[in-house]
Design an enzyme around this catalytic site. Sequence first.
Site, PDB file in Angstrom:
ATOM      1  N   HIS A  53      -5.291  -5.796 -10.772  1.00  0.00           N
ATOM      2  CA  HIS A  53      -4.664  -5.549  -9.475  1.00  0.00           C
ATOM      3  C   HIS A  53      -3.321  -6.267  -9.533  1.00  0.00           C
ATOM      4  CE1 HIS A  53      -8.807  -5.289  -7.211  1.00  0.00           C
ATOM      5  NE2 HIS A  53      -8.568  -4.233  -7.963  1.00  0.00           N
ATOM      6  N   HIS A 100     -14.059 -10.069  -9.542  1.00  0.00           N
ATOM      7  CA  HIS A 100     -12.820 -10.238  -8.784  1.00  0.00           C
ATOM      8  C   HIS A 100     -12.680 -11.704  -8.390  1.00  0.00           C
ATOM      9  CE1 HIS A 100      -9.846  -9.987  -5.587  1.00  0.00           C
ATOM     10  NE2 HIS A 100      -9.550  -8.764  -6.022  1.00  0.00           N
ATOM     11  N   ASP A 111      -1.899  -3.453  -5.661  1.00  0.00           N
ATOM     12  CA  ASP A 111      -2.860  -4.000  -4.706  1.00  0.00           C
ATOM     13  C   ASP A 111      -2.152  -4.315  -3.405  1.00  0.00           C
ATOM     14  OD1 ASP A 111      -5.281  -4.917  -3.777  1.00  0.00           O
ATOM     15  OD2 ASP A 111      -5.021  -6.927  -4.583  1.00  0.00           O
ATOM     16  N   HIS A 112      -2.685  -3.802  -2.317  1.00  0.00           N
ATOM     17  CA  HIS A 112      -2.130  -4.002  -0.983  1.00  0.00           C
ATOM     18  C   HIS A 112      -0.689  -3.501  -0.927  1.00  0.00           C
ATOM     19  CE1 HIS A 112      -5.224  -7.441  -0.115  1.00  0.00           C
ATOM     20  NE2 HIS A 112      -5.784  -6.327  -0.561  1.00  0.00           N
ATOM     21  N   TYR A 151      -3.877  -1.463   3.109  1.00  0.00           N
ATOM     22  CA  TYR A 151      -3.988  -0.236   2.319  1.00  0.00           C
ATOM     23  C   TYR A 151      -3.318   0.963   2.970  1.00  0.00           C
ATOM     24  CZ  TYR A 151      -6.901  -2.696  -0.951  1.00  0.00           C
ATOM     25  OH  TYR A 151      -7.346  -3.583  -1.902  1.00  0.00           O
ATOM     26  N   CYS A 155      -6.583 -10.058 -10.767  1.00  0.00           N
ATOM     27  CA  CYS A 155      -5.882  -9.824  -9.511  1.00  0.00           C
ATOM     28  C   CYS A 155      -4.794 -10.870  -9.331  1.00  0.00           C
ATOM     29  CB  CYS A 155      -6.860  -9.857  -8.336  1.00  0.00           C
ATOM     30  SG  CYS A 155      -6.051  -9.534  -6.750  1.00  0.00           S
TER      31      CYS A 155
END
Length: 393
Positions: free
Chosen positions: A301, A236, A352-353, A371, A274
Site C-alpha cells: 500500500h 497489515h 492507499d487512501h 476511499y 503499508c
Amino acid sequence: MESLKEGFRWYGDNDPVSLEFIRQSGATSVYSSLHHIPYGELWTVEEIKKHQAKVAEYGLEWDVVESLPVTEDMKLRTGDYKRHFENYKESIRNLAKCGITKIIYNFMPVLDWIRTDLHFRLPDGSQCLRFDPVQFAAFDIFVLKREGASQERTPEQVAKAKEFFDSLDDAGKKAFERSIIDVFPGCKMGLEIEDVRKMLARYDGFTPQKLKDHLIEFLKEVTPVAEEVGAILAIHPDDPPFAVLGLPRIASRVEDFQEIFAECPSKANTICFCTGSLSAGLHNDISSMVDKLADRIYIAHLRSTQVDADGSFYEAGHLEGRVPMVEVVKKLMTLQDERLNNGGEKIVFRPDHGRDMADDLYKPPTANPGYSFIGRMKGLAEIRGVMKTLATL
C-alpha cells in the site's frame, strides 16, 4: 526496470466507486473482499467466483484479497475460534481454486484502524484523515470512559481533551464517537460504545507477548495450507503503529516483523508493506524497512503521512509527507526485477487512501473514509509517473 502491478481497492456492489471508474484510473487489478459474508464464516467457491466474474466484466483481475478477516475469537483463542480456523483454512483453499493467492489480514485487537477526524481540511481546501492525540484522549476519557485513561496522559493533555470535548454539542459528540468506533472496512457493524467496552474487557491482562504468541499460533496453523495451495498471507501493520486504548500492538516496527518471520519462517508468511500506516510512527524508517523486509514484500500500500511534533498526523499527498516515495518505489522495482529474472511474479501495489477533493467534496460522505475516487486516482497517476520515469533511467 519494470513498473509494479497497479491495483485499486474495490468494496463491492455497494462501493460508490464503480469498477468502470477503476478501469479508467489505469489500474489493472483490484484489492477486494467478500464483505457480505460475516466474519468467521466460510468463503465458498461459488461466492468467490461470483465476485471474481463481476471484476472480470470490466477487464480487471481480482488479484489481492483485502482482507480475509481474523475474528476476535481467533485472536483471543476463545469462543468459536476452532470453527473459525477451519473456515479460514478452507477459504484459503477455495480462493486458490479460483486462482487468487494473495491474502491480506490484520491482527489488530478490537478496532482495525483509528483516526479522530475523517474530514480534516487542508489549506488547499481538500480534506483527508487525521489523528489527533488530544482528540483521541477525549474519546478515551470522556466517551469510552476507560479506566486509567486519564492517568496515561499529562494533566495538560487531559485539560485540552476536556476543552475539545466540551466544545462539541450533542450531535457533534455522537458523530465524533461514530467516526472512531464504526469504520470497519467495507461494512457497518452498528457497534455502540458499550459493545466496544465489552470487546476491550476481553483483552484485560493481555500483554503484547501473549497476543504475539497467538499470532504465531495462527500462522503455524494456516501457513501450511497456504503453502499447500501456493498462496501467501500478508499481515497489515498496526494503524497507527503505537499503543492505543491500552491494547497490545505487535506489528508496528521492523523488529516486530523480523520476530514474526523468525518464529514462523514459512515463505507464505509475508507483510503487506503499508507505507502510510508505518510512517505514522517516527520510529520507522520506511526506506530502511524495505531493505530489511525485502524477501517478505509481495504486496504494498503506497501513501504518506505528515507527523507533527505533538504526535498528531494527517494523510499527506502520495508524493509528500515523510515517506521518500520515489526512493521506496525504486527499491520495490529493483526487488521486483530480481524476482522476475528468477521466474517470480510482479509486486502488486495500490494507492492507499486519498484526499477528498474536487467533485468528491460535494458528494455524500462515503461509507469508506479515505476511499473517494479522485484523490486515489491522483495518487495512482503520480506513482505511475514515478515508475515510468524510473523505468527510463
